[in-house]
Design a protein around this motif. Structure first.
Motif, short mmCIF file in Angstrom:
data_model
loop_
_atom_site.label_atom_id
_atom_site.label_comp_id
_atom_site.label_asym_id
_atom_site.label_seq_id
_atom_site.Cartn_x
_atom_site.Cartn_y
_atom_site.Cartn_z
N VAL A 44 0.85 -1.21 0.00
CA VAL A 44 0.00 0.00 0.00
C VAL A 44 0.88 1.25 0.00
N LEU A 45 1.93 1.24 0.83
CA LEU A 45 2.81 2.41 0.91
C LEU A 45 3.56 2.64 -0.39
N ARG A 46 3.87 1.59 -1.11
CA ARG A 46 4.54 1.74 -2.39
C ARG A 46 3.62 2.35 -3.45
N GLY A 145 6.21 7.41 2.85
CA GLY A 145 5.28 7.00 1.81
C GLY A 145 5.77 7.34 0.42
N ARG A 146 6.61 8.34 0.31
CA ARG A 146 7.13 8.77 -0.99
C ARG A 146 8.66 8.77 -0.92
N PRO A 147 9.33 8.05 -1.83
CA PRO A 147 10.80 8.00 -1.80
C PRO A 147 11.41 9.38 -1.96
N GLU A 254 12.93 5.19 1.24
CA GLU A 254 12.05 4.43 0.36
C GLU A 254 10.70 4.21 1.05
N ALA A 255 9.68 3.94 0.25
CA ALA A 255 8.35 3.71 0.80
C ALA A 255 8.38 2.56 1.80
N GLY A 256 7.84 2.81 2.97
CA GLY A 256 7.82 1.80 4.03
C GLY A 256 8.94 1.92 5.03
#
Length: 302
Positions: A44-46, A145-147, A254-256
């Motif tokens: 989901v976070l990606r 959530g956003r790289p 990175e996301a997560g």
């Protein structure tokens, strides 16, 4: 303490070990929005830029309660768990450190995600050697959530998906090696912070838009019902946006990814108090939720 409107959690149903995404609201676990179906929370976070706008306009349904479900760690597993050390004014005061006249960059250490990250209700294992002095540290955790790389503080919060409660479990007896190879190599950060089960997270991810001011949240930890830490994120020396920006200057976020932002006064080490088997540890953060874990003994190795 004010509870979150709702949070995204992972759960397992029945005897299954497979995780699914649900929503925790008023203590009830209910089905998540359609956009999260079949995904882990990391997945989901990606897709956060796509899914977050849908979540903003979604209302959980109390009629969609999930029976026979148990909470799992909220993220399985983050790519990185970065931890900012010594980041609360009241904590450095209790450690007998003078207030610095100027602040430099925050310093970070890492926890191995797949072996340290656990979830609500999971045990905190004491190290399997005699003489372990295991401490607690309630912390607000930021989830990316956003790289991003080399972010400015003004950009940092745009990359934050939300927040978790965390407990930065620490083996104080391992902060310094008893037999270092040489004096410059005294510190043992892996032994101190990275042993199995040393990073309980949860109960769920509270989206950033539910937390208007993350720098003004009450944060509290109790052991067996006795309050040990009771402070506010307003006590942070380096605010969250600058912590995130500083981390991004060291490594691509990175996301997560999870960033722990430091702990307030009330740790056990200044008083010589440490965790023992059977202790019940609860972290509570305003608008974020309640994280409960039990300390368990492990077999002593010879």
């Amino acid at each position: 303490m004010q509870s979150p409107d709702w949070s995204l959690v992972q759960y397992r149903a029945g005897d299954s070990e497979k995780t699914a995404v649900g929503v925790l609201i008023d203590g009830n676990l209910v089905e998540g929005p359609p956009e999260t179906g079949g995904l882990t929370l990391l997945e989901v976070l990606r897709r956060w830029d796509t899914i977050a706008p849908e979540l903003r306009n979604w209302t959980p349904s109390a009629s969609a309660t999930i029976a026979d479900a148990r909470l799992a760690p909220p993220l399985t597993y983050p790519g990185k768990v970065l931890c900012a050390g010594a980041n609360y004014w009241d904590h450095i005061a209790e450690m007998g450190i003078e207030r610095p006249g100027a602040l430099g960059e925050p310093f970070f250490f890492l926890k191995p995600p797949t072996t340290t990250v656990t979830g609500p209700g999971d045990p905190v294992p004491l190290p399997a050697y005699p003489g372990a002095r295991v401490d607690w540290e309630a912390e607000l955790a930021v989830v990316i959530g956003r790289p991003g790389r080399n972010l400015t503080p003004d950009q940092a919060l745009d990359h934050v998906a939300g927040y978790l409660a965390a407990n930065d479990i620490s083996a104080r007896d391992r902060l310094k090696s008893a037999l270092p190879v040489a004096e410059p190599f005294t510190f043992d950060w892996l032994g101190h912070k990275g042993q199995d089960g040393f990073c309980p997270l949860g109960p769920g991810l509270v989206p950033s838009w539910q937390v208007p001011d993350p720098q003004n949240l009450r944060i509290r930890l109790s052991v067996n019902g006795v309050v040990k830490q009771d402070s506010s994120t307003a006590q942070m020396m380096v605010p969250i946006l600058e912590v995130v920006a500083a981390a991004s200057r060291l490594t691509r976020l990175e996301a997560g990814d999870v960033i722990l932002t430091g702990t307030p006064a009330g740790c056990g080490i200044p008083r010589g108090e440490f965790l023992a088997a059977g202790d019940e540890v609860v972290v509570e953060i305003e608008r974020i939720g309640r994280l409960h874990n039990t300390v368990v003994a492990t077999a002593v190795t010879s």
